[in-house]
Write a protein that holds these residues in place. Sequence first.
Motif, PDB file in Angstrom:
ATOM      1  N   TRP A 174       0.531  12.827 -28.903  1.00  0.00           N
ATOM      2  CA  TRP A 174       1.766  12.009 -29.126  1.00  0.00           C
ATOM      3  C   TRP A 174       2.743  12.553 -30.042  1.00  0.00           C
ATOM      4  CZ3 TRP A 174       3.221  13.974 -23.954  1.00  0.00           C
ATOM      5  CH2 TRP A 174       4.728  13.598 -24.115  1.00  0.00           C
ATOM      6  N   ASP A 175       3.439  13.243 -29.972  1.00  0.00           N
ATOM      7  CA  ASP A 175       4.499  13.310 -31.003  1.00  0.00           C
ATOM      8  C   ASP A 175       5.590  12.584 -31.465  1.00  0.00           C
ATOM      9  OD1 ASP A 175       6.491  13.129 -33.123  1.00  0.00           O
ATOM     10  OD2 ASP A 175       5.692  14.624 -33.965  1.00  0.00           O
ATOM     11  N   PHE A 176       5.740  10.518 -31.097  1.00  0.00           N
ATOM     12  CA  PHE A 176       7.219   9.883 -30.897  1.00  0.00           C
ATOM     13  C   PHE A 176       8.814  10.972 -31.081  1.00  0.00           C
ATOM     14  CE2 PHE A 176       9.408   6.554 -30.486  1.00  0.00           C
ATOM     15  CZ  PHE A 176       9.458   5.515 -29.768  1.00  0.00           C
TER      16      PHE A 176
ATOM     17  N   SER B  95       8.324  15.027 -28.644  1.00  0.00           N
ATOM     18  CA  SER B  95       7.897  15.705 -27.808  1.00  0.00           C
ATOM     19  C   SER B  95       6.813  16.823 -27.958  1.00  0.00           C
ATOM     20  CB  SER B  95       7.493  15.198 -26.107  1.00  0.00           C
ATOM     21  OG  SER B  95       8.521  13.883 -26.862  1.00  0.00           O
TER      22      SER B  95
ATOM     23  N   SER C 121       3.908  17.565 -29.658  1.00  0.00           N
ATOM     24  CA  SER C 121       2.624  17.154 -29.030  1.00  0.00           C
ATOM     25  C   SER C 121       1.131  17.891 -29.061  1.00  0.00           C
ATOM     26  CB  SER C 121       1.960  15.953 -28.046  1.00  0.00           C
ATOM     27  OG  SER C 121       3.761  15.084 -28.264  1.00  0.00           O
TER      28      SER C 121
ATOM     29  N   ALA D  93       2.554   0.416 -30.252  1.00  0.00           N
ATOM     30  CA  ALA D  93       3.863   1.255 -29.152  1.00  0.00           C
ATOM     31  C   ALA D  93       5.395   1.109 -30.074  1.00  0.00           C
ATOM     32  CB  ALA D  93       3.964   1.453 -27.456  1.00  0.00           C
TER      33      ALA D  93
ATOM     34  N   TYR E 226       4.000   3.353 -34.199  1.00  0.00           N
ATOM     35  CA  TYR E 226       4.670   4.092 -33.011  1.00  0.00           C
ATOM     36  C   TYR E 226       3.161   5.216 -33.327  1.00  0.00           C
ATOM     37  CZ  TYR E 226       8.884   3.112 -34.287  1.00  0.00           C
ATOM     38  OH  TYR E 226      10.199   2.289 -34.156  1.00  0.00           O
TER      39      TYR E 226
ATOM     40  N   THR F 159       1.480   6.379 -30.094  1.00  0.00           N
ATOM     41  CA  THR F 159       2.027   6.462 -28.813  1.00  0.00           C
ATOM     42  C   THR F 159       0.738   6.718 -28.149  1.00  0.00           C
ATOM     43  OG1 THR F 159       4.313   7.064 -29.737  1.00  0.00           O
ATOM     44  CG2 THR F 159       3.852   7.449 -27.603  1.00  0.00           C
TER      45      THR F 159
ATOM     46  N   ILE G  29       6.033   2.008 -22.790  1.00  0.00           N
ATOM     47  CA  ILE G  29       6.246   3.860 -23.677  1.00  0.00           C
ATOM     48  C   ILE G  29       7.522   4.532 -22.728  1.00  0.00           C
ATOM     49  CG2 ILE G  29       5.152   5.809 -24.707  1.00  0.00           C
ATOM     50  CD1 ILE G  29       3.253   2.770 -24.971  1.00  0.00           C
TER      51      ILE G  29
ATOM     52  N   ILE H 105      10.907   6.647 -23.882  1.00  0.00           N
ATOM     53  CA  ILE H 105      10.553   7.944 -23.865  1.00  0.00           C
ATOM     54  C   ILE H 105      12.156   8.779 -22.509  1.00  0.00           C
ATOM     55  CG2 ILE H 105       9.793  10.438 -23.387  1.00  0.00           C
ATOM     56  CD1 ILE H 105       7.744   8.665 -24.489  1.00  0.00           C
TER      57      ILE H 105
END
Lengths: 294, 292
Positions: free
Chosen positions: A42-44, A47, A50, A256, A260, A262, B139, B143
């Motif tokens: 996942w690209d924080f 998104s 990802s 997290a 990061y 994720t 998390i 988001i």
Amino acid sequence: MIGYSRQRRIVPYLYLTPAGLIFLIFTILPAAFVLYISFFNWDFLNSAMSKFVGLANYQSLLTSGEFWHSLLVSLYFVIGTVPVGLFLALSIALALMNNFPGRAFVRLSVFSPYVTPVVATSIVWIWIFNPQFGLLNGILHSLHLPQLGWLESPHWAMIGVVIYTLWHSLGFDVIIFMAGLSAISHELREAARIDGATRWQEFWAVTWPLLSPTTLFVLVVTTIGSMQAFTQFFTMTEGGPLSATTTVSYLLYEMAFIFYRTGPAAALAVILFVIIAGLTALQMAVTRRRTFYQ
Amino acid sequence: MSSQPSLLPRPRTLRQENRRRRHWPWWQWLIGAVLVVLFLFPFYWVIVTSLNSPNQVLQFPPLFLPHWQWVNYVQAWTAAPWLRYFANTLFIAGLTTLMVLVTSLLAGFAFGMMEFPAKQVLFAGFLAIMMIPTTVLLIPDYILLRDIHWLNTYWAQIVPFGASVFGIFLLRQFFLSFPREILEAAQLDGASQARFLWQIAMPMAKPALITIALYVFIGSWNAFLWPYIMTSSPSVQPIEVGLATFLGTNGTDWTGLSAAVVFTTLPVMVLFLVAQRQFLAGAYAATGGVKG
């Protein structure tokens, strides 16, 4: 339905909608979303960038030392708080069942830490545990005992956090046990006494079996609470020293929101959920066989 | 216990035996005293620390009596925007409590007094929500809140906590034991459901509502992890996040830190002492679901 016309069949659902919507948007869908995220790199920040990686996040977690270490640390904390807490809470509840003047004040004192904010009272205990100027080492010193590093020692840090947690939360369990004990009929206990049972025999033959629904409740609630505990670790030890107090929940936070990572953190969240659900089911199954439902 | 007349001499009951003893065994007092000291001493200790000078605090072995250094409070108070933190906390905790009361009253009424398809399934579903830990939701909710531009707002700290399984459960119990005749009488008199809820059921549900309000309010006041993650500016942050920030910046100033602990925790303790009966009742009510 009590006397309402048919066109109002929808009404009960309308009453459930406000609570239902909040649960759906902030709990149920996010729970599904975290499972989804756990299958991605996942690209924080973006998104859309990802990448689906299947079970790779789980694989890297389950083969990493930090995950298994955090699991052991959590287990240590759970053992320190749950069985020990259960024993202490039940002992205190039994001691407080006899009515003596001042009992209400003792009960209030034992319960009061439970309502205090963890950030605030854990700060008090950091100072009590201070190796150079703290109260505990002061007491050890006056008893001519060796002084300890407490929160600054990898050996003693977890014991310190356990002591704080017991101080903070024991009162709730004591109140629950007192409620359970006072629900047990006096007649049964008296019958046992009249039949010549000692206090000890009366406890194991009558009180303990009849108390089992309460014991199960306390067991489940404190286990879930201990697996989720975070704030005292954040303020007292920051997971240290040498990650001696990095529990699963603390590792999740670090992965997290500090590093990061994720995707792996989401996988860890799913595992944490499975552990908590599994422990709860296990406790239910094991205890049910020996549980008397009143 | 009933005391029905009996021809046979009754053996003394435990309760009578307790009442008979005019003086209680010494160990009972001892246990009580030890418990009070163990659980209350940290409160005494933080007050003593907050009232000694920085030099006195760094003495070993420690001093057990305060030396009335009120200046610590003045210094701690001016070192951070506490008034703002207090106002934020009151606003967040107050609004969250209000939302929980409304959503619990509505859902508790439906589950406790109405019959409808899928009722049991829906109730089991609501209870199952308790199984999902907040840590797990951090998390995805982060988001979500970022994408709806709610990060660093009051709403991020209020709306997700606007419904409570505990609250719904407690009010369902209340409505399950609610006399059906009162509802029927209200209907005969032409009262709408909304009016029945607002004017008749709500006043009667007061004890349950107060218990829920107290626990939600305290929970909101004591909240840390969620607001710590979801907010970044003191203008919307609650008191405990402010205290953690203060710990981060003034971590070695033990007198100031202790003073801050005292004045940020005082409101909770006053509320607890004023409403202790309702707090204990709430703890008892929490077990309501286990008696099978």
